[in-house]
Design an enzyme around this catalytic site. Structure first.
Site, PDB file in Angstrom:
ATOM      1  N   ARG A   1      43.042   5.917  28.914  1.00  0.00           N
ATOM      2  CA  ARG A   1      41.826   5.177  29.236  1.00  0.00           C
ATOM      3  C   ARG A   1      41.269   5.597  30.588  1.00  0.00           C
ATOM      4  O   ARG A   1      40.083   5.757  30.759  1.00  0.00           O
ATOM      5  CB  ARG A   1      42.117   3.679  29.233  1.00  0.00           C
ATOM      6  CG  ARG A   1      40.964   2.830  29.769  1.00  0.00           C
ATOM      7  CD  ARG A   1      41.286   1.352  29.723  1.00  0.00           C
ATOM      8  NE  ARG A   1      41.630   0.936  28.387  1.00  0.00           N
ATOM      9  CZ  ARG A   1      42.551   0.010  28.113  1.00  0.00           C
ATOM     10  NH1 ARG A   1      43.201  -0.585  29.081  1.00  0.00           N
ATOM     11  NH2 ARG A   1      42.813  -0.309  26.874  1.00  0.00           N
ATOM     12  N   TYR A   2      42.157   5.700  31.576  1.00  0.00           N
ATOM     13  CA  TYR A   2      41.726   6.100  32.912  1.00  0.00           C
ATOM     14  C   TYR A   2      41.988   7.592  33.053  1.00  0.00           C
ATOM     15  O   TYR A   2      42.969   8.108  32.524  1.00  0.00           O
ATOM     16  CB  TYR A   2      42.530   5.336  33.964  1.00  0.00           C
ATOM     17  CG  TYR A   2      42.480   3.833  33.799  1.00  0.00           C
ATOM     18  CD1 TYR A   2      41.324   3.128  34.115  1.00  0.00           C
ATOM     19  CD2 TYR A   2      43.580   3.129  33.317  1.00  0.00           C
ATOM     20  CE1 TYR A   2      41.283   1.751  33.966  1.00  0.00           C
ATOM     21  CE2 TYR A   2      43.538   1.749  33.167  1.00  0.00           C
ATOM     22  CZ  TYR A   2      42.394   1.066  33.495  1.00  0.00           C
ATOM     23  OH  TYR A   2      42.347  -0.297  33.345  1.00  0.00           O
TER      24      TYR A   2
ATOM     25  N   ARG B   1      45.612   8.763  34.601  1.00  0.00           N
ATOM     26  CA  ARG B   1      46.898   8.260  34.114  1.00  0.00           C
ATOM     27  C   ARG B   1      46.798   7.870  32.646  1.00  0.00           C
ATOM     28  O   ARG B   1      45.732   7.447  32.188  1.00  0.00           O
ATOM     29  CB  ARG B   1      47.386   7.079  34.951  1.00  0.00           C
ATOM     30  CG  ARG B   1      46.419   5.902  35.036  1.00  0.00           C
ATOM     31  CD  ARG B   1      46.680   5.153  36.347  1.00  0.00           C
ATOM     32  NE  ARG B   1      46.012   3.859  36.402  1.00  0.00           N
ATOM     33  CZ  ARG B   1      44.738   3.689  36.772  1.00  0.00           C
ATOM     34  NH1 ARG B   1      43.984   4.728  37.074  1.00  0.00           N
ATOM     35  NH2 ARG B   1      44.222   2.477  36.826  1.00  0.00           N
TER      36      ARG B   1
ATOM     37  N   CYS C   1      61.774  -3.541  21.109  1.00  0.00           N
ATOM     38  CA  CYS C   1      62.291  -4.159  22.326  1.00  0.00           C
ATOM     39  C   CYS C   1      63.641  -4.778  21.995  1.00  0.00           C
ATOM     40  O   CYS C   1      63.957  -4.988  20.832  1.00  0.00           O
ATOM     41  CB  CYS C   1      61.352  -5.255  22.804  1.00  0.00           C
ATOM     42  SG  CYS C   1      59.754  -4.613  23.325  1.00  0.00           S
TER      43      CYS C   1
ATOM     44  N   CYS D   1      59.173 -11.288  22.932  1.00  0.00           N
ATOM     45  CA  CYS D   1      58.462 -12.380  23.582  1.00  0.00           C
ATOM     46  C   CYS D   1      57.439 -12.881  22.584  1.00  0.00           C
ATOM     47  O   CYS D   1      56.698 -12.090  21.994  1.00  0.00           O
ATOM     48  CB  CYS D   1      57.722 -11.881  24.819  1.00  0.00           C
ATOM     49  SG  CYS D   1      58.737 -10.850  25.890  1.00  0.00           S
TER      50      CYS D   1
ATOM     51  N   CYS E   1      53.801 -11.756  23.180  1.00  0.00           N
ATOM     52  CA  CYS E   1      53.590 -10.318  23.383  1.00  0.00           C
ATOM     53  C   CYS E   1      52.167  -9.881  23.043  1.00  0.00           C
ATOM     54  O   CYS E   1      51.661 -10.172  21.962  1.00  0.00           O
ATOM     55  CB  CYS E   1      54.568  -9.525  22.524  1.00  0.00           C
ATOM     56  SG  CYS E   1      54.311  -7.741  22.656  1.00  0.00           S
TER      57      CYS E   1
ATOM     58  N   ARG F   1      51.167  -6.982  22.402  1.00  0.00           N
ATOM     59  CA  ARG F   1      51.135  -5.961  21.354  1.00  0.00           C
ATOM     60  C   ARG F   1      51.949  -6.416  20.142  1.00  0.00           C
ATOM     61  O   ARG F   1      52.522  -5.607  19.424  1.00  0.00           O
ATOM     62  CB  ARG F   1      51.714  -4.632  21.876  1.00  0.00           C
ATOM     63  CG  ARG F   1      50.846  -3.944  22.898  1.00  0.00           C
ATOM     64  CD  ARG F   1      51.127  -2.442  22.988  1.00  0.00           C
ATOM     65  NE  ARG F   1      50.251  -1.831  23.985  1.00  0.00           N
ATOM     66  CZ  ARG F   1      50.636  -1.481  25.216  1.00  0.00           C
ATOM     67  NH1 ARG F   1      51.890  -1.647  25.603  1.00  0.00           N
ATOM     68  NH2 ARG F   1      49.787  -0.943  26.056  1.00  0.00           N
TER      69      ARG F   1
ATOM     70  N   ASP G   1      46.512 -12.242  27.111  1.00  0.00           N
ATOM     71  CA  ASP G   1      45.537 -11.554  26.260  1.00  0.00           C
ATOM     72  C   ASP G   1      45.229 -12.334  24.984  1.00  0.00           C
ATOM     73  O   ASP G   1      45.992 -13.190  24.559  1.00  0.00           O
ATOM     74  CB  ASP G   1      46.064 -10.156  25.896  1.00  0.00           C
ATOM     75  CG  ASP G   1      46.072  -9.224  27.094  1.00  0.00           C
ATOM     76  OD1 ASP G   1      45.042  -9.165  27.788  1.00  0.00           O
ATOM     77  OD2 ASP G   1      47.107  -8.573  27.343  1.00  0.00           O
TER      78      ASP G   1
ATOM     79  N   ASP H   1      42.682  -7.983  31.175  1.00  0.00           N
ATOM     80  CA  ASP H   1      42.435  -6.757  30.434  1.00  0.00           C
ATOM     81  C   ASP H   1      41.274  -7.090  29.505  1.00  0.00           C
ATOM     82  O   ASP H   1      41.421  -7.900  28.591  1.00  0.00           O
ATOM     83  CB  ASP H   1      43.696  -6.350  29.654  1.00  0.00           C
ATOM     84  CG  ASP H   1      43.828  -4.850  29.576  1.00  0.00           C
ATOM     85  OD1 ASP H   1      42.806  -4.185  29.310  1.00  0.00           O
ATOM     86  OD2 ASP H   1      44.945  -4.342  29.776  1.00  0.00           O
TER      87      ASP H   1
ATOM     88  N   LYS I   1      41.533  -3.119  32.934  1.00  0.00           N
ATOM     89  CA  LYS I   1      41.935  -4.304  33.701  1.00  0.00           C
ATOM     90  C   LYS I   1      41.087  -4.442  34.949  1.00  0.00           C
ATOM     91  O   LYS I   1      40.829  -3.467  35.631  1.00  0.00           O
ATOM     92  CB  LYS I   1      43.391  -4.154  34.141  1.00  0.00           C
ATOM     93  CG  LYS I   1      44.393  -4.120  33.021  1.00  0.00           C
ATOM     94  CD  LYS I   1      45.794  -3.936  33.600  1.00  0.00           C
ATOM     95  CE  LYS I   1      46.786  -3.557  32.525  1.00  0.00           C
ATOM     96  NZ  LYS I   1      46.549  -2.222  31.971  1.00  0.00           N
TER      97      LYS I   1
HETATM   98  C1  LIG Z   1      47.340  -1.149  32.051  1.00  0.00           C
HETATM   99  C2  LIG Z   1      47.025   0.212  31.699  1.00  0.00           C
HETATM  100  C3  LIG Z   1      47.231   1.258  32.614  1.00  0.00           C
HETATM  101  C4  LIG Z   1      47.787   1.034  33.987  1.00  0.00           C
HETATM  102  O1  LIG Z   1      46.852   0.400  34.787  1.00  0.00           O
HETATM  103  P1  LIG Z   1      47.161   0.143  36.315  1.00  0.00           P
HETATM  104  O2  LIG Z   1      46.024  -0.705  36.758  1.00  0.00           O
HETATM  105  O3  LIG Z   1      47.227   1.465  36.986  1.00  0.00           O
HETATM  106  O4  LIG Z   1      48.491  -0.557  36.401  1.00  0.00           O
HETATM  107  C5  LIG Z   1      46.898   2.527  32.230  1.00  0.00           C
HETATM  108  N1  LIG Z   1      46.384   2.792  31.013  1.00  0.00           N
HETATM  109  C6  LIG Z   1      46.171   1.816  30.121  1.00  0.00           C
HETATM  110  C7  LIG Z   1      45.604   2.177  28.800  1.00  0.00           C
HETATM  111  C8  LIG Z   1      46.485   0.498  30.426  1.00  0.00           C
HETATM  112  O5  LIG Z   1      46.295  -0.474  29.514  1.00  0.00           O
HETATM  113  S1  SF4 Z   2      55.847  -8.422  26.042  1.00  0.00           S
HETATM  114 FE1  SF4 Z   2      56.070  -7.342  24.066  1.00  0.00          FE
HETATM  115  S2  SF4 Z   2      56.468  -5.214  24.657  1.00  0.00           S
HETATM  116 FE2  SF4 Z   2      56.867  -6.471  26.468  1.00  0.00          FE
HETATM  117  S3  SF4 Z   2      59.074  -6.934  26.365  1.00  0.00           S
HETATM  118 FE3  SF4 Z   2      57.997  -8.644  25.399  1.00  0.00          FE
HETATM  119  S4  SF4 Z   2      58.015  -8.116  23.207  1.00  0.00           S
HETATM  120 FE4  SF4 Z   2      58.461  -6.242  24.343  1.00  0.00          FE
END
Ligand SMILES: *Cc1c(COP(=O)(O)O)cnc(C)c1O
Ligand code: SF4
Length: 348
Positions: free
Chosen positions: A91-92, A95, A104, A108, A111, A113, A272, A309, A316
């Site tokens: 996305r960025y 990184r 996992c 959680c 979660c 995702r 989220d 996010d 974010k």
């Molecule tokens: C959260 C996230 C990051 C990391 O973001 P930071 O603000 O640098 O911690 C990078 N890529 C994606 C797709 C993300 O969701």
């Molecule tokens: S939030 Fe989701 S990905 Fe993160 S540790 Fe918990 S279950 Fe695993």
């Protein structure tokens, strides 16, 4: 060692006294949809006599998990939209995320995702992993690679070591980052081989996910200490969770506990819009008020960024209360008690 078995189904929850027999049908229904796993470490840390135990509330499904509100999404933060290749979210510019596994040690219930993590989806195969490396290699602007998932520390140490070696061998990748919850859920996994894999030449930042000071059990603390000794820089991330940590004293203690264990609080995520998580979500106003109450009360560096996010994959952003207002001829700045003060205009 027989006592170390995980809880993997609703019957076990009932048998061990973590849930009422009358909830069995509902729990079965939920765990069919979203994987249920609770490690022995977590189970041991739950106080069964406390109906509001902050660990239990994070890991034991509740009836409300079946409800999905209209605004909730399958892919709340838009991962899919920015995935150029399986296992990568870019996305960025500088990184990207690399997700070798989507499993996992424990799941959680909130979660973000949860529609993918712990579901039938397999991790990356050898060749998919190779394609991901090739992608990272081809994008010269990638300065940092973030291993996430799932929990990257769920990967066998031998493979994790290979992954990190390979990333480290790419010249333009200067920074490695891992997001994990492992010390708090299955600290045993952080063994000698794992620590060797995590001892790197390039800077490694480990972001530890915990939401309540009670998660710092003795084994968690020992695992954190080991991670620190292997040279990684430790940061934290937490999720603001209703009835678990949406309280200024609880947050204060959580952030102090991170700092006490040499972990710099990094992010407090607004929960989220994931399906079946509305019972965990607070309002943004509540989050802002909590963060505001912490300002002045604890060290500046013990305060994380409160972030959202943006649904749809827009990234974010900090969503803190804003202390500065711009008037026609001057600024108004608010102090921590809420009193406003005039500040001279910026001259040009
Ligand atoms: C959260 C996230 C990051 C990391 O973001 P930071 O603000 O640098 O911690 C990078 N890529 C994606 C797709 C993300 O969701
Ligand atoms: S939030 Fe989701 S990905 Fe993160 S540790 Fe918990 S279950 Fe695993």
């Amino acid at each position: 060692m027989t006592k170390l078995k995980c809880i993997k189904n609703s019957q076990q929850l009932v048998d061990e006294g973590f849930a009422n027999p009358s909830d069995l049908t509902t729990l079965n229904e939920i765990s069919k949809k979203y994987t249920l796993t609770i490690t022995r470490q977590i189970a041991n840390n739950i106080d069964k006599s406390d109906p509001n135990d902050p660990i239990a509330l994070q890991f034991i499904p509740s009836q409300e998990e079946r409800l999905a509100t209209p605004e909730e999404l399958v892919d709340p933060i838009g991962d899919q939209k920015e995935s150029p290749i399986k296992g990568i979210v870019h996305r960025y510019k500088d990184r990207c995320l690399l997700m070798p596994v989507t499993v996992c040690s424990a799941y959680c219930r909130f979660c973000f995702r949860k529609e993918r993590v712990g579901q039938n989806e397999r991790g990356l195969s050898r060749s998919e992993l190779e394609s991901a490396f090739n992608y990272i290699e081809s994008k010269k602007e990638l300065w940092e690679v973030i291993l996430t998932g799932g929990d990257p520390l769920f990967i066998r140490p031998k493979l994790l070591n290979e992954i990190l070696d390979r990333l480290e061998s790419i010249n333009h990748v200067e920074i490695l980052r891992i997001h994990t919850r492992m010390p708090f859920v299955e600290a045993l996994k952080i063994d000698e081989d794992m620590l060797l894999a995590l001892t790197r030449k390039k800077p490694l930042y480990i972001i530890l996910h915990a939401n309540h000071a009670k998660e710092f059990s003795q084994e968690a603390i020992e695992a954190i200490e080991k991670l620190r000794r292997c040279g990684a820089t430790l940061l934290s991330q937490s999720v603001l969770l209703k009835n678990i940590n949406n309280n200024v004293d609880v947050l204060e203690e959580l952030f102090r506990t991170f700092v006490r264990h040499r972990i710099k609080p990094y992010y407090l995520h607004h929960a989220d819009m994931t399906k079946g998580t509305s019972h965990f979500r607070t309002t943004i106003e509540e989050g802002q008020a909590l963060m505001r109450a912490l300002r002045g009360r604890i060290s500046g560096f013990a305060i994380p960024h409160y972030v959202l996010d943006i649904p749809g994959g827009f990234g974010k952003v900090p969503i803190n209360h804003c202390y500065l207002q711009s008037e026609n001829t001057h600024y108004l700045v608010e102090d921590i008690k809420g009193t406003q003060h005039a500040y001279p205009p910026t001259s040009v």
